[in-house]
Design a protein around this motif. Structure first.
Motif, PDB file in Angstrom:
ATOM      1  N   SER A  47      14.569 -32.718 -51.285  1.00 22.22           N
ATOM      2  CA  SER A  47      13.286 -32.761 -51.979  1.00 22.22           C
ATOM      3  C   SER A  47      12.548 -31.432 -51.863  1.00 22.22           C
ATOM      4  N   LEU A  48      12.593 -30.831 -50.672  1.00 23.09           N
ATOM      5  CA  LEU A  48      11.930 -29.540 -50.496  1.00 23.09           C
ATOM      6  C   LEU A  48      12.555 -28.467 -51.372  1.00 23.09           C
ATOM      7  N   GLU A  49      13.888 -28.459 -51.442  1.00 23.51           N
ATOM      8  CA  GLU A  49      14.570 -27.473 -52.278  1.00 23.51           C
ATOM      9  C   GLU A  49      14.170 -27.645 -53.740  1.00 23.51           C
ATOM     10  N   GLU A  50      14.116 -28.910 -54.202  1.00 21.25           N
ATOM     11  CA  GLU A  50      13.765 -29.149 -55.591  1.00 21.25           C
ATOM     12  C   GLU A  50      12.320 -28.745 -55.872  1.00 21.25           C
ATOM     13  N   GLN A  51      11.402 -29.085 -54.968  1.00 17.64           N
ATOM     14  CA  GLN A  51      10.002 -28.743 -55.165  1.00 17.64           C
ATOM     15  C   GLN A  51       9.799 -27.224 -55.152  1.00 17.64           C
ATOM     16  N   ILE A  52      10.468 -26.550 -54.222  1.00 15.87           N
ATOM     17  CA  ILE A  52      10.328 -25.097 -54.116  1.00 15.87           C
ATOM     18  C   ILE A  52      10.922 -24.423 -55.337  1.00 15.87           C
ATOM     19  N   ALA A  53      12.047 -24.964 -55.826  1.00 17.28           N
ATOM     20  CA  ALA A  53      12.670 -24.375 -57.016  1.00 17.28           C
ATOM     21  C   ALA A  53      11.735 -24.497 -58.216  1.00 17.28           C
ATOM     22  N   GLN A  54      11.117 -25.695 -58.375  1.00 22.82           N
ATOM     23  CA  GLN A  54      10.192 -25.874 -59.486  1.00 22.82           C
ATOM     24  C   GLN A  54       8.973 -24.963 -59.339  1.00 22.82           C
ATOM     25  N   ARG A  55       8.489 -24.827 -58.097  1.00 22.56           N
ATOM     26  CA  ARG A  55       7.353 -23.938 -57.879  1.00 22.56           C
ATOM     27  C   ARG A  55       7.730 -22.496 -58.201  1.00 22.56           C
TER      28      ARG A  55
END
Length: 527
Positions: free
Chosen positions: A38-46
């Motif tokens: 989840s962190l990887e996905e959120q950071i990628a979107q950010r």
């Protein structure tokens, strides 16, 4: 090596702790794995959103279109301070850096090999690659000039070690929570173990299993039938003797309601009354059973009833034998003692050369006993009752008393409801009471009469004792009441209990001259 057997509380504690530990590891691992993704996905979107925002900034578009590295670096430096990104790197159409966190990298080609889709196709992408700053997650967006041509690329990245640090923080939290749950589970398991052991009377499972096997063996070894029910009236326990005695067949009894198996059973009534019943006689399928019923109590609450029963005929047979032996022994003892005295008297008369007096004494003894034996044969049908009367007759002689039996007395075959043992108990206790009362007053005469004419058997015993005081009439049949000595007052109590159980009546009255009269009225048929 001997096998170590852990206590149930210890085993329970170990199982609960292992369960909590396994659950914590599985759930914690799943949570951390999900957290990382989840962190990887959120950071990628950010990262890609931030890259797109920077690429659309007018000043950036102008500086990149002019290929002005100084202006681009200055603008990016201001933007970098306002974001949490690890780096913001901008390259021109050829992939040469115009801005980078490390000034010495400016003017050099961008690394990672992920700029083709951005520069050639004008698409926004997300990638994971190792660049000059190390492994990172990047968001890349194209920079367009005023006529819509791609003139550069904006790369915003977050180093993966930041994600690792965040996951590590959560890992520490999960470990702390797991240890706390483990400590809590130890305390809960210890409490449950104590409560559990208290509920099973501090027994271990193997001890309970041994008691269960012992209980089953005991139930099957006794000859009395045993049936137990719970507080809902469902059968929980029974033995083979119960099945055979009540002819219950081969059907499974456990779990069935007692009313379904024995419609007339009084066991459910004891669940409400809580009063035990001992030695109660009941007619079941044409056979008399002697039944004991006792409520089962746990911490003062009735949880069931257990009943034991046996065919009365078996008890009657054993009791009859014991009564007969006891009466014969008493008769023989009295006769031996009396005849020893008579023989000593006869021997003395012979030594004094009084042969005529000796012969007269011998004849008198013979006549008395022959008359008593002839009356017993003609008037009393039950041999055990005859033995009781003969024994009491001899006992009276031994005590220096005179037992007068009405010659018109008669006692035929006893009714079905009046057992020989009960009749012997009634007559024996009344005569013993009369003997004691007469002796205490210094007199000699006791009178007995019996008749079974009519609907009742009537037995009457008179003594020449001190009589009964007015205050004692209400207590004379109480258990333990006696004016004579400690440990007495049982005989008349038994008489009252038997007479009441047979539906009869006992009347006591003082005689006009001296003494008391006890009269029993026993119905031949109980209703």
């Amino acid at each position: 090596m001997p096998r170590i057997r852990l206590r149930i509380s210890t085993r329970l504690m170990i199982v609960l702790c292992l369960l909590v530990l396994v659950q914590s590891v599985v759930l914690g691992g799943f949570a951390l794995r999900h957290l990382g993704d989840s962190l990887e996905e959120q950071i990628a979107q950010r990262a890609v959103q931030l890259a797109s925002m920077v690429a659309q900034t007018p000043s950036i578009r102008s500086a990149v279109a002019a290929n002005d590295a100084d202006a681009t670096s200055r603008i990016v430096s201001e933007l970098r301070d306002a974001t949490d990104a690890s780096f913001i790197s901008i390259g021109n159409i050829e992939g040469i850096r115009l801005a980078h966190p490390l000034p010495d990298r400016i003017g050099k080609p961008m690394v990672g090999g992920d700029n083709y889709a951005v520069l050639q196709e004008g698409r926004t992408i997300i990638s994971s690659a190792t660049g000059s700053m190390g492994p990172s997650i990047r968001g890349k967006a194209p920079v367009f000039n005023d006529i819509g041509e791609v003139v550069g690329v904006v790369s915003v990245g977050y180093l993966t070690n930041q994600i690792d640090n965040t996951v590590l923080t959560y890992q520490r939290l999960v470990i702390i929570v797991t240890l706390a749950l483990l400590a809590l589970s130890v305390m809960i398991a210890s409490w449950i173990g104590r409560r559990f052991r208290a509920a099973i009377f501090d027994l271990e499972p193997h001890e309970i299993a041994a008691l269960f096997e012992e209980r089953n063996a005991t139930l099957e070894s006794v000859r009395e039938g045993i049936i137990a029910i719970n507080n809902k009236g469902l059968i929980t326990t029974f033995n083979r003797a119960a099945v055979d005695t009540l002819d219950l067949g081969t059907e499974q009894l456990t779990g069935r309601h007692i009313r379904e198996v024995l419609p007339d059973s009084r066991m459910p009534a004891l669940l409400e009354s809580g009063e035990p019943e001992f030695d109660k006689e009941m007619l079941v399928d044409g056979r008399y059973l002697v039944i004991n019923r006792i409520p089962i109590r746990v911490k003062g609450r009735i949880t069931g009833v257990v009943a034991s029963f046996r065919v009365r005929d078996e008890l009657t047979m054993v009791s009859r034998r014991l009564t007969r032996i006891r009466q014969y022994a008493e008769s023989l003892r009295s006769q031996a003692h009396e005849y020893a005295n008579k023989l000593h008297t006869i021997a003395g008369l012979i030594q004094l050369d009084k042969s005529d007096e000796a012969l007269e004494l011998i004849g008198q003894e013979t006549r008395d006993h022959q008359a008593m034996l002839r009356w017993l044969v003609d008037s009393v049908d039950d041999p055990v009752v005859s033995g009781c009367l003969l024994g009491k007759f001899n006992r009276a002689h031994e005590l220096g008393l005179h037992l007068e039996i009405d010659p018109d007395s008669h006692l035929g075959p006893l009714p079905v409801d009046i057992s020989t043992e009960r009749m012997v108990t009634l007559i024996g206790n009344l005569l013993d009471n009369a003997f004691d009362a007469t002796l205490s007053a210094g007199n000699r005469r006791i009178a007995l009469s019996m008749t079974d004419i009519g609907q009742d058997i009537i037995i009457e015993v008179e003594d020449q004792g001190p009589g009964i005081e007015d205050d004692d009439f209400a207590r004379v049949f109480e258990r333990g009441f006696s004016r004579k000595a400690e440990g007495r007052g049982i005989g008349l109590h038994l008489v009252k209990e038997i007479v009441s159980d047979l539906g009869g009546e006992v009347v006591v009255e003082n005689l006009a001259a001296q003494g008391a009269r006890f009269t029993l009225y026993l119905p031949k048929e109980t209703h």
